[in-house]
Motif scaffolding. Structure first.
Motif, PDB file in Angstrom:
ATOM      1  N   ARG A   1     -17.930   6.164   4.736  1.00 15.41           N
ATOM      2  CA  ARG A   1     -18.179   7.751   3.153  1.00 15.41           C
ATOM      3  C   ARG A   1     -19.456   8.008   2.680  1.00 15.41           C
ATOM      4  O   ARG A   1     -20.310   6.581   2.644  1.00 15.41           O
ATOM      5  CB  ARG A   1     -16.757   6.586   2.186  1.00 15.41           C
ATOM      6  CG  ARG A   1     -15.464   6.723   2.694  1.00 15.41           C
ATOM      7  CD  ARG A   1     -14.508   6.359   2.148  1.00 15.41           C
ATOM      8  NE  ARG A   1     -14.741   4.779   2.298  1.00 15.41           N
ATOM      9  CZ  ARG A   1     -14.065   3.648   1.045  1.00 15.41           C
ATOM     10  NH1 ARG A   1     -12.819   4.696   0.218  1.00 15.41           N
ATOM     11  NH2 ARG A   1     -14.253   2.342   1.958  1.00 15.41           N
TER      12      ARG A   1
ATOM     13  N   ASP B   1       0.732  -0.801  -0.430  1.00 14.20           N
ATOM     14  CA  ASP B   1      -0.364   0.110  -0.136  1.00 14.20           C
ATOM     15  C   ASP B   1       0.800   1.321   0.022  1.00 14.20           C
ATOM     16  O   ASP B   1       1.906   1.324   0.105  1.00 14.20           O
ATOM     17  CB  ASP B   1      -1.210   0.007   1.404  1.00 14.20           C
ATOM     18  CG  ASP B   1      -2.368   1.059   1.118  1.00 14.20           C
ATOM     19  OD1 ASP B   1      -2.898   0.687   0.831  1.00 14.20           O
ATOM     20  OD2 ASP B   1      -1.852   1.997   0.775  1.00 14.20           O
TER      21      ASP B   1
ATOM     22  N   GLY C   1      -7.568   2.866  -4.683  1.00 12.38           N
ATOM     23  CA  GLY C   1      -8.721   4.157  -4.963  1.00 12.38           C
ATOM     24  C   GLY C   1      -9.693   4.024  -6.013  1.00 12.38           C
ATOM     25  O   GLY C   1      -8.963   4.869  -6.577  1.00 12.38           O
TER      26      GLY C   1
END
Ligand code: NAD
Length: 442
Positions: A331, A30, A85
């Motif tokens: 979100r 990541d 994302g």
């Protein structure tokens, strides 16, 4: 097989854990180095039931590791998953910058032929762009890069179950090799009964958007019905029960309330609409779906306003802040839109959520947070149920009645039992259902 996962968020981490659990050798990577360190130590970055245990057991068993170094993750991998994302741009179009960066980074460090599986939700045509990006970065390996579309269908809150026992797996590829490698990778799942659907690459990309758009449409259909039911003195729950009894329609997702939220439905719907327009098709139906969804929140706010008249100097307790139960993900949470609207109108809002507390502070700084539902209710002029957490089914309504200033409930999810709530002296307002006055004493 050796698997690398680029992006270890809600989708990437579940991919890491489920792939390791069935015996593959998995490296997660990541862009956030802190996340790598905490995952390596077995610490979950978000709440998702059951995942922490499997994260720790697979790390301990040596099948799962985390590294901030793409080269380290990708070295010797058979399959690289891209799980970064794809947030919306202001235009509604999906922002695919992270996907491009991840693909290029993988190509640059690749040590040999690779299958690159695109799990992030992307518009149709993205896999081709991804392959071109990789080929430009590494012309020497261009023929060895097999890009496949492998959309993720997991539901937050049930992610582990969905990943380990998927209802369907979808792989879109344009090369025989791509399909073969993915078939082998998913063998532990298909052998246990999971159906693997194989398509061309564009159809797989479109199928993911189409599924999310259809589910959003079902929710908006129920919400449009809720508005009509209110005007016609009917009960939307009775209507959707009747509709849902028809196997062709199905009851699931035919739910009136505050509407959909989260990281998938709102952005994917707009991205799909944008993609359709770019391709030359005006998918006006999706515009209406989004409009009805926005109206659902406004309908709930209007109910609070109707019950309390002026909102200035009124205190509202908001129960449930995450976009849906069993997740701490806030979100695009409809409950937080309600909070913002009420605060803008002068109300003081005090919220409680079983998991989503801390992240809310940055998102809605003026929303006060309570440690439990009873603290939130103290002195409140209205209780609003924003998210249908299972634990709210066992609220002590007699105790709440003693704490509140006014006994008024707005059930934004048609989740509570009106009989129980009104028996404690509350007036019960719901979405698309008749208001129920408090039960007479005795
Ligand atoms: P997320 O924000 O939880 O995770 C994305 C991760 O990618 C983050 O940890 C981020 O640090 C990392 N990242 C960003 N750029 C990177 C880069 N260049 N290299 C390495 N890591 C990078 O997002 P998510 O919820 O996991 O969603 C990921 C994708 O999957 C999106 O396209 C989403 O639409 C799709 N999806 C999400 C769900 C869901 O329920 N959340 C379900 C199905 C599909």
């Amino acid at each position: 097989m050796r698997v690398a996962v680029i992006g270890t968020g809600h989708v990437g981490l579940i991919t890491c854990v489920s792939m390791a659990e069935v015996g593959h050798d998995v490296a997660g990577m990541d862009a956030d180095p802190d996340k790598m360190a905490s995952l390596a130590a077995g610490v979950m970055p978000f709440y998702e039931p059951g995942v922490g245990e499997l994260l720790r057991s697979n790390v301990a068993a040596g099948r799962l590791r985390f590294t901030p170094d793409t080269a380290d993750a990708v070295a010797g991998a058979d399959v690289v998953f891209i799980c970064v994302g794809t947030p919306p741009r202001a235009s509604g179009e999906a922002n695919l910058l992270a996907v491009e960066h991840a693909a290029r980074a993988v190509a640059v460090v690749a040590t040999g032929p690779l299958v690159v599986a695109q799990k992030s939700t992307v518009p149709a045509g993205s896999a081709h762009r991804l392959r071109r990006t990789m080929a430009l970065a590494r012309p020497d390996l261009a023929d060895g890069f097999h890009v496949v579309s492998n959309p993720e269908f997991l539901r937050e809150g049930h992610a582990l179950e969905d990943a380990l026992r998927p209802e369907r797996l979808l792989v879109g590829a344009e090369s025989v090799r791509g399909h073969e490698v993915m078939r082998q990778l998913y063998l532990p799942f298909t052998a246990a009964g999971a159906p693997l659907i194989e398509t061309d690459i564009h159809s797989a990309e479109l199928a993911k958007h189409a599924s999310n758009a259809f589910l959003s449409m079902k929710i908006s259909f129920a919400n449009a019905l809720a508005r009509i039911a209110e005007l016609a003195d009917a009960d939307v729950e009775a209507i959707v029960d009747v509709m849902g009894a028809d196997a062709r329609i199905g009851r699931e997702f035919l739910g009136a309330g505050l509407g959909y939220g989260g990281y998938c439905f709102p952005k994917d719907l707009v991205a799909f609409q944008h993609l359709a327009a770019t391709l030359g098709y005006d998918f006006g139906l999706l515009r209406e779906v989004a409009k009805i969804n926005d109206e659902a929140v406004e309908a709930a706010v209007a109910k609070v306003r109707e019950a309390l008249w002026n909102l200035e100097a009124k205190r509202v307790a908001l129960l449930g802040l995450s976009f849906k139960p069993e997740t701490d993900d806030i979100r695009f949470s409809p409950s937080l839109v309600v909070a913002r609207r009420l605060i803008e109108s002068g109300a003081e809002v005090i919220g409680f959520d079983p998991q989503a507390g801390e992240s809310v502070r940055a998102e809605v700084p003026d929303l006060e947070l309570a440690a439990d539902p009873y603290e939130a209710a103290r002195g409140a002029h209205c209780l609003v149920l924003g998210t249908g957490w299972e634990e709210f089914r066992s609220l002590d309504w007699d105790k709440l009645a003693e704490l509140v200033a006014f006994p008024i409930v707005v059930d934004g999810r048609n989740f509570l039992d009106p009989a129980e709530v009104t028996a404690a002296g509350f007036t019960y307002h719901a979405m698309g259902r008749p208001t129920v006055a408090p039960a007479p004493p005795g």
